[in-house]
Structure formats: structure tokens, C-alpha cells
Design an enzyme around this catalytic site. Sequence first.
Site, PDB file in Angstrom:
ATOM      1  N   PRO A   2      66.241  61.338  31.390  1.00 15.93           N
ATOM      2  CA  PRO A   2      65.941  60.581  32.591  1.00 15.93           C
ATOM      3  C   PRO A   2      65.644  61.230  33.918  1.00 15.93           C
ATOM      4  CG  PRO A   2      68.284  60.495  32.080  1.00 15.93           C
ATOM      5  CD  PRO A   2      67.661  61.567  31.328  1.00 15.93           C
ATOM      6  N   GLU A   3      64.554  61.848  34.175  1.00 14.64           N
ATOM      7  CA  GLU A   3      64.083  62.022  35.557  1.00 14.64           C
ATOM      8  C   GLU A   3      62.778  61.237  35.654  1.00 14.64           C
ATOM      9  OE1 GLU A   3      64.401  66.101  37.022  1.00 14.64           O
ATOM     10  OE2 GLU A   3      66.260  66.374  35.909  1.00 14.64           O
ATOM     11  N   LYS A  54      62.712  56.805  39.580  1.00 14.97           N
ATOM     12  CA  LYS A  54      63.682  56.776  38.487  1.00 14.97           C
ATOM     13  C   LYS A  54      64.083  55.358  38.096  1.00 14.97           C
ATOM     14  CE  LYS A  54      65.939  60.864  39.670  1.00 14.97           C
ATOM     15  NZ  LYS A  54      67.146  61.679  39.881  1.00 14.97           N
ATOM     16  N   ASN A 183      67.687  66.931  38.497  1.00 16.00           N
ATOM     17  CA  ASN A 183      68.217  68.288  38.523  1.00 16.00           C
ATOM     18  C   ASN A 183      67.285  69.341  37.922  1.00 16.00           C
ATOM     19  OD1 ASN A 183      70.246  69.912  39.477  1.00 16.00           O
ATOM     20  ND2 ASN A 183      71.320  69.946  37.511  1.00 16.00           N
TER      21      ASN A 183
END
Length: 393
Positions: A2-3, A54, A183
Site C-alpha cells: 500500500p503506497e 493512498k 516509506n
Amino acid sequence: MPEGPELHLASVYVNKMCKGVVFSGPVTKSEVSKSPDVPFTCEAYLITAVSRGKEVKLTLTPLKSDGSNQRAKRAQTDQPMDIVFRFGMSGYFTFTTEDELPKHAHLRFHSKENPSRVLSFVDTRRFGSWEPNGTWHSDRGPCIMFEYEKFRDNVVTRLSDRAFDRPICEVLLNQKYFNGIGNYLRAEILFRLKIPPFVSARTALEGHESEDLNENEKPVKTEITARKASHTVKKKAMKEETGDLLRLCHTVPLEVVNLGSGKGYDPTKQDYSDFEAWLQCYYVDGMNSIRDHNGRTMWFTGEPGPMAPKESKSPKAKKRAKTASDNDYTDDNKKMAKGNTKKTLSETKPSHHQVTGSNRKQLEKDKVKSGNGSPAGSQRRSQRLTRQRNLTK
DNA sequence: CGTCCACGTCTAC
DNA sequence: TAGACCTGGACGG
């Protein structure tokens, strides 16, 4: 998953798999989920998806019924419904047969086929969520990938906000300005420009008012302004070579999108090797990593920058499940026993940056390793990935 | 077996 | 600015 790129690829996946598929009946939820019920039931409806940063929005669109069965119609939804999803750390969509429903499929849309197939929202850790009749979260900024001009404008016009007092690597995770960056993307983006992660965001973003290099050149009057001007020129020249930071916040995620469906960040996936090969910095052997002020691991190379967390900044102490008779150690001793590199590193090899990575092998040899709370450790990671690669072959 | 780590928010001292 | 929220894989003993 998930990004931003993974969320977008998820929307592409839904549109591809569900094209022409008629869904029917209620939307079902797992027992364990704390997200809301989805009050939608329809004899025949379609599903489409769109992403922004997102978030992913599904639209359920009822097909026109012939009106012949009034009784059945009454209990049904005849208006379209939007559901906005956030994926947390582990969310994704999959379209399977009923039999193949994965563990942790928390929300399910059933096709009218027999045997039925199911579009499901799978989320192992349950940090994700959905919102029936939801809208894009109001605190999140424009999408870095698909609303580039708005995104850029939203940053350059608010550079004076206090939010930009922080290190650039931390601001890049602020979804109010960088909706879609996560991240691994922050590491990859800063790495491309060799921007030290812990320089102030405002400094790193200065001079981004326009993408046009060489416009607004002004005559210089004093030495000071001359110096400033030449500094600006240098910056622009640098941008010309490498692309500016805001542009990379757009293009780097799009590179991942262009790896193609099913190729984003998911180490458990067969196809993970393409994504792994794409990574230049995040979790890459030989890179450095330290924890930022929020306890997130920042991967980088070169200098950490002036705003790097200080020694005093304790790395996250391992909290252990409390047991009734737990008196062997003081709290401090527990922490030490649990280990935590920052402290260990600094005591062993004083340095004001708590840098791990290339130093790490040496330190491990020096027996720093036990109790090493170092974030990740690139060596370990590459071993782990190697194993996974071998396993998937 | 236990510890650490993970693609992200959230809210509560 | 810590925890809280979760599961599970890798690794260490």
C-alpha cells in the site's frame, strides 16, 4: 500493497477483473472486522474503481431493473454507492472464486454467476478501513500521481506552514501535502537527488515555485543578492540535471505504476522480483538506515542531515506483554536486554548519527549484534529476500 | 519458543 | 510523541 502506486494498481485491477461482471445481493463483511457494514443490496450491479493518493473509491452502480418485481425491488438499493478504502499496511483487492477466498477477506462483493466469484478486500493486519458513502478524506492533499499540478501548487503555496519546519523525509509522509508517498517512496525519491533526509523540508523545497528553469532571473544589485542569485542558479542547474524534488514525487511513483499490474510492493507475491530490482535504496544492501522522529525507518545513503534524531531520542523500546511476575530487570535493563542499536551503537562507536548499514557488518563482528535493535539491517534483508526469491522459483 | 520487523494511520496522555 | 491497532514471516536461542 500500500503506497500510492499500489493503491492505483489496485483500482486498475478492480476495473480489469470486474469489467462486464454483474454483482448481486448484499455486500458481506467478516465477523472480525470493525469497519462499518455496507448497506447496499441489489439484484444486479457493476463495480468500478478509482484511486487518489493512498485511497481507492469503489462505485457500485445498480443496473436498471425492468420493474417487474416490485416486492424484490423494495429491499434494494437503486442508487449508486461509493465506498472509500484505505489500505493500512496490508490491504489489497482480489477477485476469486468462493472457494479461493483468502484468509482475512473482510469485505466481499458477490457476482451473480454460478458458481459465484467474489471481489474481496483482504487486509491481514486490519489497519485498513472503508467508509460507505465515503468521500476522499478532506485532510488529504491532491494525488501525487494524477493531480500533479494541484499537488505541486498545494505544496509551493503553503511552504510557510509549520509543517515544513520538519525534516524533508518526515514531511514527505504528511498526506496533507504528499498524498500517496509512503516509506519506500520517500527513500527512493530522496535517494535519486541525494538529498540528505534530515534537512529541513522548507530548505529542500525552496525554489520550486516554478518548474521553468531560468525564468524570473533578476538583475543583481548587491553582493549579497548576487550570492543568493548564484545560489539559485546553481540550484536550477542541479534541477535541470536531476529533475526537481516535487517532480520526482510524481514521476518516481509512476515508475512503479508502469511496472504493471501486480508488480508493486508485496514481498509475498510471486512477482516481487521486478519491484525489488526497481528499488535503489529502500532496504537495499549497503544503504544506511535510521529511525526518524516517528519511529519509521528512513533508508538513505550519504549524510543524514542536520535534523537527524539525536542520541537522546530513544528508539522504540520494546514493550513486552506484561506478565504478573516480571521482576527480573528494571525497565532500563529490560530495554538493554531487548537491545536497541542506537544506544548500543553510540556506546560502542560514538557517532552523532545513528547510522547503520555499511557500518553494520563491522559492528556485528565487534559483537554489537546481540541486542541490536538496528532497523532492519540491510544484510539480513537481502538474505531474506534471496530466500524468498528462491522459494518462488 | 521469543523477539523484531513490516507498504499507515489514529487518539490519547 | 508515545502507544494502539493487528498478523505473520524471518531470525535467534
